[in-house]
Motif scaffolding. Sequence first.
Motif, PDB file in Angstrom:
ATOM      1  N   ASP A 449      74.497  55.097  49.456  1.00 54.51           N
ATOM      2  CA  ASP A 449      75.951  55.161  49.314  1.00 54.51           C
ATOM      3  C   ASP A 449      76.295  56.197  48.248  1.00 54.51           C
ATOM      4  N   SER A 450      77.573  56.380  47.994  1.00 53.21           N
ATOM      5  CA  SER A 450      78.016  57.482  47.120  1.00 53.21           C
ATOM      6  C   SER A 450      77.485  57.329  45.691  1.00 53.21           C
ATOM      7  N   SER A 451      77.544  56.121  45.147  1.00 48.67           N
ATOM      8  CA  SER A 451      77.069  55.917  43.771  1.00 48.67           C
ATOM      9  C   SER A 451      75.562  56.105  43.676  1.00 48.67           C
ATOM     10  N   ALA A 452      74.838  55.642  44.689  1.00 47.60           N
ATOM     11  CA  ALA A 452      73.387  55.826  44.699  1.00 47.60           C
ATOM     12  C   ALA A 452      73.024  57.293  44.839  1.00 47.60           C
ATOM     13  N   GLU A 453      73.800  58.031  45.641  1.00 47.14           N
ATOM     14  CA  GLU A 453      73.532  59.453  45.810  1.00 47.14           C
ATOM     15  C   GLU A 453      73.756  60.214  44.511  1.00 47.14           C
ATOM     16  N   GLN A 454      74.792  59.857  43.776  1.00 53.96           N
ATOM     17  CA  GLN A 454      75.056  60.511  42.489  1.00 53.96           C
ATOM     18  C   GLN A 454      73.947  60.208  41.497  1.00 53.96           C
ATOM     19  N   LEU A 455      73.456  58.989  41.499  1.00 60.32           N
ATOM     20  CA  LEU A 455      72.352  58.613  40.608  1.00 60.32           C
ATOM     21  C   LEU A 455      71.090  59.408  40.942  1.00 60.32           C
ATOM     22  N   LEU A 456      70.851  59.620  42.223  1.00 58.71           N
ATOM     23  CA  LEU A 456      69.701  60.414  42.643  1.00 58.71           C
ATOM     24  C   LEU A 456      69.831  61.871  42.190  1.00 58.71           C
ATOM     25  N   ALA A 481      65.599  47.898  49.404  1.00 52.35           N
ATOM     26  CA  ALA A 481      66.761  47.384  50.137  1.00 52.35           C
ATOM     27  C   ALA A 481      66.328  46.436  51.250  1.00 52.35           C
ATOM     28  N   ASP A 482      65.231  46.749  51.924  1.00 53.93           N
ATOM     29  CA  ASP A 482      64.731  45.864  52.986  1.00 53.93           C
ATOM     30  C   ASP A 482      64.304  44.514  52.427  1.00 53.93           C
ATOM     31  N   LEU A 483      63.668  44.516  51.263  1.00 53.83           N
ATOM     32  CA  LEU A 483      63.269  43.246  50.644  1.00 53.83           C
ATOM     33  C   LEU A 483      64.496  42.413  50.268  1.00 53.83           C
ATOM     34  N   ALA A 484      65.569  43.095  49.932  1.00 50.13           N
ATOM     35  CA  ALA A 484      66.806  42.387  49.581  1.00 50.13           C
ATOM     36  C   ALA A 484      67.650  42.053  50.807  1.00 50.13           C
ATOM     37  N   GLY A 485      67.236  42.506  51.993  1.00 53.55           N
ATOM     38  CA  GLY A 485      67.991  42.245  53.207  1.00 53.55           C
ATOM     39  C   GLY A 485      69.251  43.066  53.309  1.00 53.55           C
ATOM     40  N   ALA A 486      69.303  44.216  52.615  1.00 53.74           N
ATOM     41  CA  ALA A 486      70.502  45.059  52.598  1.00 53.74           C
ATOM     42  C   ALA A 486      70.374  46.175  53.618  1.00 53.74           C
ATOM     43  N   GLY A 487      71.450  46.472  54.292  1.00 50.02           N
ATOM     44  CA  GLY A 487      71.442  47.551  55.262  1.00 50.02           C
ATOM     45  C   GLY A 487      71.662  48.910  54.632  1.00 50.02           C
ATOM     46  N   GLN A 488      72.413  48.968  53.532  1.00 47.63           N
ATOM     47  CA  GLN A 488      72.742  50.220  52.853  1.00 47.63           C
ATOM     48  C   GLN A 488      71.975  50.306  51.539  1.00 47.63           C
ATOM     49  N   ILE A 489      71.505  51.500  51.202  1.00 54.00           N
ATOM     50  CA  ILE A 489      70.834  51.719  49.920  1.00 54.00           C
ATOM     51  C   ILE A 489      71.901  51.894  48.845  1.00 54.00           C
ATOM     52  N   THR A 490      71.866  51.031  47.833  1.00 59.64           N
ATOM     53  CA  THR A 490      72.862  51.065  46.767  1.00 59.64           C
ATOM     54  C   THR A 490      72.254  51.639  45.488  1.00 59.64           C
ATOM     55  N   ALA A 491      73.100  51.764  44.475  1.00 58.57           N
ATOM     56  CA  ALA A 491      72.642  52.306  43.192  1.00 58.57           C
ATOM     57  C   ALA A 491      71.585  51.416  42.561  1.00 58.57           C
ATOM     58  N   ALA A 492      71.679  50.108  42.756  1.00 61.45           N
ATOM     59  CA  ALA A 492      70.686  49.190  42.185  1.00 61.45           C
ATOM     60  C   ALA A 492      69.308  49.428  42.795  1.00 61.45           C
ATOM     61  N   HIS A 493      69.268  49.666  44.101  1.00 61.92           N
ATOM     62  CA  HIS A 493      67.993  49.937  44.764  1.00 61.92           C
ATOM     63  C   HIS A 493      67.397  51.262  44.289  1.00 61.92           C
ATOM     64  N   VAL A 494      68.248  52.274  44.163  1.00 64.01           N
ATOM     65  CA  VAL A 494      67.778  53.578  43.710  1.00 64.01           C
ATOM     66  C   VAL A 494      67.311  53.506  42.259  1.00 64.01           C
ATOM     67  N   ALA A 495      68.024  52.770  41.426  1.00 59.38           N
ATOM     68  CA  ALA A 495      67.645  52.648  40.013  1.00 59.38           C
ATOM     69  C   ALA A 495      66.262  52.018  39.874  1.00 59.38           C
ATOM     70  N   GLU A 496      65.997  50.997  40.668  1.00 54.84           N
ATOM     71  CA  GLU A 496      64.669  50.373  40.603  1.00 54.84           C
ATOM     72  C   GLU A 496      63.594  51.333  41.088  1.00 54.84           C
ATOM     73  N   ALA A 497      63.896  52.090  42.137  1.00 51.15           N
ATOM     74  CA  ALA A 497      62.920  53.057  42.646  1.00 51.15           C
ATOM     75  C   ALA A 497      62.637  54.143  41.620  1.00 51.15           C
ATOM     76  N   ILE A 498      63.668  54.574  40.891  1.00 51.03           N
ATOM     77  CA  ILE A 498      63.489  55.624  39.884  1.00 51.03           C
ATOM     78  C   ILE A 498      62.604  55.139  38.745  1.00 51.03           C
ATOM     79  N   GLN A 499      62.748  53.891  38.340  1.00 51.08           N
ATOM     80  CA  GLN A 499      61.950  53.404  37.221  1.00 51.08           C
ATOM     81  C   GLN A 499      60.473  53.271  37.588  1.00 51.08           C
TER      82      GLN A 499
END
Length: 507
Positions: A449-456, A481-499
Amino acid sequence: MSLAVLKSRALNGMNAPQVTVEVHLANGLPAFTIVGLPETEVKESKDRVRAALQNARFDFPAKRITVNLAPADLPKESGRFDLPIALGILAASGQIPADALDQYEFAGELSLSGELRPIRGALAMTFAICKSQQHSKQEPAFILPRANADEAALVSEAAIYPADSLLQVCAHFAALGNDSKLARHRAHSQVQRPRYADFAEVKGQLQAKRALEVAAAGSHSVIMVGPPGTGKSMLAARFPGILPTMTDQEALESAAVLSLTSGFAIERWKARPYRSPHHTASAVALVGGGGTPRPGEISLAHRGVLFLDELPEFDRKVLEVLREPLESGHITISRAARQADFPASFQLIAAMNPCPCGYFGHSNGKCRCTPDNIARYQDRISGPLLDRIDLQIQVGALPHADLLKQADGEASQDIHARVEAAFAHQQQRQGKANNLLSTTEIDEYCRPDSSAEQLLRNAMNKFSWSARAYHRVLKVARTIADLAGAGQITAAHVAEAIQYRRALKEY
């Protein structure tokens, strides 16, 4: 009849090209000649076959015996041709009927007493043949040593007839009665899930466990960095227990590779391979090779886990050979006379200390390594290889109070259930694990999503990521996101991936 023709199989990597065994008896001085590019083991079959026939009370013809193994330009190795050569001599000399020989293929090594000994690669042979003849209406039939029957019969499309001795095979063709006929062998049914060591035994290390759960769900590679004794090897040993359950096709692929080195046991059917070579292993030991190419550790870990402990202690040239298989999932071994392809779809789990003494950043303050020593130690792992490792995590030392507590971590069974659900969602959405997504598929299935894209964007500018690193972070975020059952990648998912994508020098 002075000529008999039988069918057998050779092994060339994961392929099993057909070999026609032609036996001709002619008048002249007694001699026994084998032609058709035989290697030493095949040439020595002359003595084994002669002794086996005589000890089984057959007449060994005092004639000029010529055995041709066609095609002539295909190298022949191992003792698998003993049985067809012996049967060809008996058929050519009229001691057994030759009418039904062309309905079967034969492989087996003979002892001097006529007993059949197991051969290497029986499952790989039947797997390769049935895969190449999957559109054929004729069911492949094999006569093999009984010790190979269980593994060969795992390929349900093949008719396996096991035998204990040369006499049993001859009685089958002599048709002395129904009791003399060889019975078709059926594979044993597997009803229990393989047992693995449990994550519940690992104290603390919640962040490392979470990272390994993400890795298992999306088939991602991991490197764990931390001082000695923090549980890195313990975590890696339990990682196969949370991977998705193997399908029948995956289990056959893995078992077929292991059978090439006689390393498969029927008790390990559908158990994920776990290979942990010592850091003194050579590049050939890792990727495979030899005059007759055989699989190395990365192929023996196919559909399983390759654990490299003390990663910087491996020779740098050895580590660099991992780069292509990590991307392609297979390895091609080329020699002057032949070439062999082996599958190498494995999950890399690596572990290392942060510095030569191992205690950099540890609370005990023992580390006396200079910054130059630490940099040289970490530089043993090249940037291109590190770029291909999706998750780079810290495994810190536990406080003494946590070590004294009773182990109460989450069981592997519970983690496996979440991984299985996330993996099933990936299969339904794209038909493959997230780690295998191509660039086009990443654009389709990994849209943030837009916030996740900006974080990336901010992370890319700050850490100077390559295009590969950017795509790998996106795929890890998709798995989270799949583990959380989410269809859209959000900023929280991207933040965890970055760490999970932290460079060693920032450690």
